[in-house]
Design an enzyme around this catalytic site. Structure first.
Site, PDB file in Angstrom:
ATOM      1  N   ASP A 214       0.858  -1.200   0.000  1.00 22.64           N
ATOM      2  CA  ASP A 214       0.000   0.000   0.000  1.00 22.64           C
ATOM      3  C   ASP A 214       0.891   1.245   0.000  1.00 22.64           C
ATOM      4  O   ASP A 214       2.091   1.146   0.192  1.00 22.64           O
ATOM      5  CB  ASP A 214      -0.869   0.013   1.273  1.00 22.64           C
ATOM      6  CG  ASP A 214       0.009  -0.061   2.529  1.00 22.64           C
ATOM      7  OD1 ASP A 214       0.290  -1.178   2.970  1.00 22.64           O
ATOM      8  OD2 ASP A 214       0.467   0.991   3.018  1.00 22.64           O
ATOM      9  N   ASP A 216       0.847   3.657   2.242  1.00 21.19           N
ATOM     10  CA  ASP A 216       0.646   4.244   3.562  1.00 21.19           C
ATOM     11  C   ASP A 216      -0.481   5.284   3.441  1.00 21.19           C
ATOM     12  O   ASP A 216      -1.408   5.078   2.649  1.00 21.19           O
ATOM     13  CB  ASP A 216       1.956   4.820   4.130  1.00 21.19           C
ATOM     14  CG  ASP A 216       1.901   4.899   5.654  1.00 21.19           C
ATOM     15  OD1 ASP A 216       1.302   3.993   6.269  1.00 21.19           O
ATOM     16  OD2 ASP A 216       2.410   5.851   6.241  1.00 21.19           O
TER      17      ASP A 216
END
Ligand code: ADE
Length: 277
Positions: A214, A216
């Protein structure tokens, strides 16, 4: 015959979230291993791959019951040492702190910033004081081999980068995420410290394959990090991770001289113990 100063490596694999097996492993056997530091996360899986001895430990236990803050890092590293492991491949799901490290990308990190709090982080607590060098926490030899094998598999991979280790279990605030970005860090996760410190104290070479799940929470055009997003990408990452481990073990397992290059751990205690004998 193996010359006296030649090592026959035993490869340890610490599997992060989403990785619970080594493909192609022969002579497989799960064994319970004791450690004076307490219980490791799970049994250890012993086996051979193309003749190379290897040992697998699921970092969070099978079924992922143990959160990062409650892992017994000392028992895990000690159990791998007692199993004869010389070189540890640490597979870890991470968030990205850089635009060009998109979900699905692998990073062979070479530095850590340790923001963990209160995790026991040394084997040298009483009676014997040791200060091991941590300037180069990752074995450059292992990282190079892992990067080469990843490239052969067409995995998108970056060599080098800094991994910020947070305590968790919550993900970061946006201000924290921006702060780590301003430090120039590449990825963020919750598990590689004190693992890397303890591996060094135990004189085992260590390299991390950081698998981006991902962006973040700093990235405005992407959904903020959620467990659902992490798990979705983790599934596709784990296919690549299994292929990489399958090829890296035979490549890293060839008999070799004791390592002395950047990040080598085999002689880490030679000049580290300060207590008089
Ligand atoms: N593990 C996977 N993604 C993460 C993130 N964004 N922060 C901390 N640990 C992670």
């Amino acid at each position: 015959m193996v010359a006296e100063d030649t090592i026959e490596p035993v490869i340890g694999v610490i599997g992060g979230s989403g990785l619970y097996e080594i493909d192609g492993l022969e002579n497989r056997e799960w064994r319970r291993c004791e450690s004076p530091w307490g219980k490791p996360s799970d049994e250890l899986l012993f086996g051979t791959l193309e003749g190379v001895r290897c040992v697998f430990l699921p970092r969070h236990g099978r079924g992922h019951p143990i959160p990062p803050s409650h892992l017994n890092y000392r028992a895990n590293i000690d159990a791998l040492k007692r199993a004869g492991v010389t070189d540890i491949i640490s597979l870890s799901a991470v968030g990205s702190l850089k635009e060009d490290l998109a979900p699905g990308h692998f990073v062979l990190v070479d530095q850590f910033i340790d923001l963990t709090q209160g995790r026991p982080r040394t084997f040298f607590e009483e009676g014997c004081v040791a200060h091991v060098a941590m300037g180069e926490p990752v074995s450059a030899r292992m990282a190079k081999t892992l990067a080469e094998e990843a490239e052969k598999l067409d995995i998108s991979v970056t060599k080098g980068g800094t991994y910020v280790v947070i305590e968790g279990p919550q993900f970061s605030t946006r201000a924290e995420s921006e702060l780590y970005r301003s430090w120039g860090a590449s990825v963020i996760g919750m598990t590689n410290m004190p693992e890397a410190r303890l591996a060094r104290e135990a004189e085992m070479n260590y390299a991390t394959v950081a698998m981006v799940t991902d962006y973040d929470c700093w990235h405005e055009e992407h959904e903020h990090v959620t467990v659902e997003a992490v798990i979705r990408t983790m599934k596709s990452n784990s296919t690549h991770a299994r292929e990489l481990v399958r090829r890296a073990i035979p490549a890293l397992g060839k008999p070799r001289p004791i390592c002395t290059g950047p990040g080598a751990a085999e002689r880490a205690l030679d000049n580290a113990i300060i207590t008089p004998p």
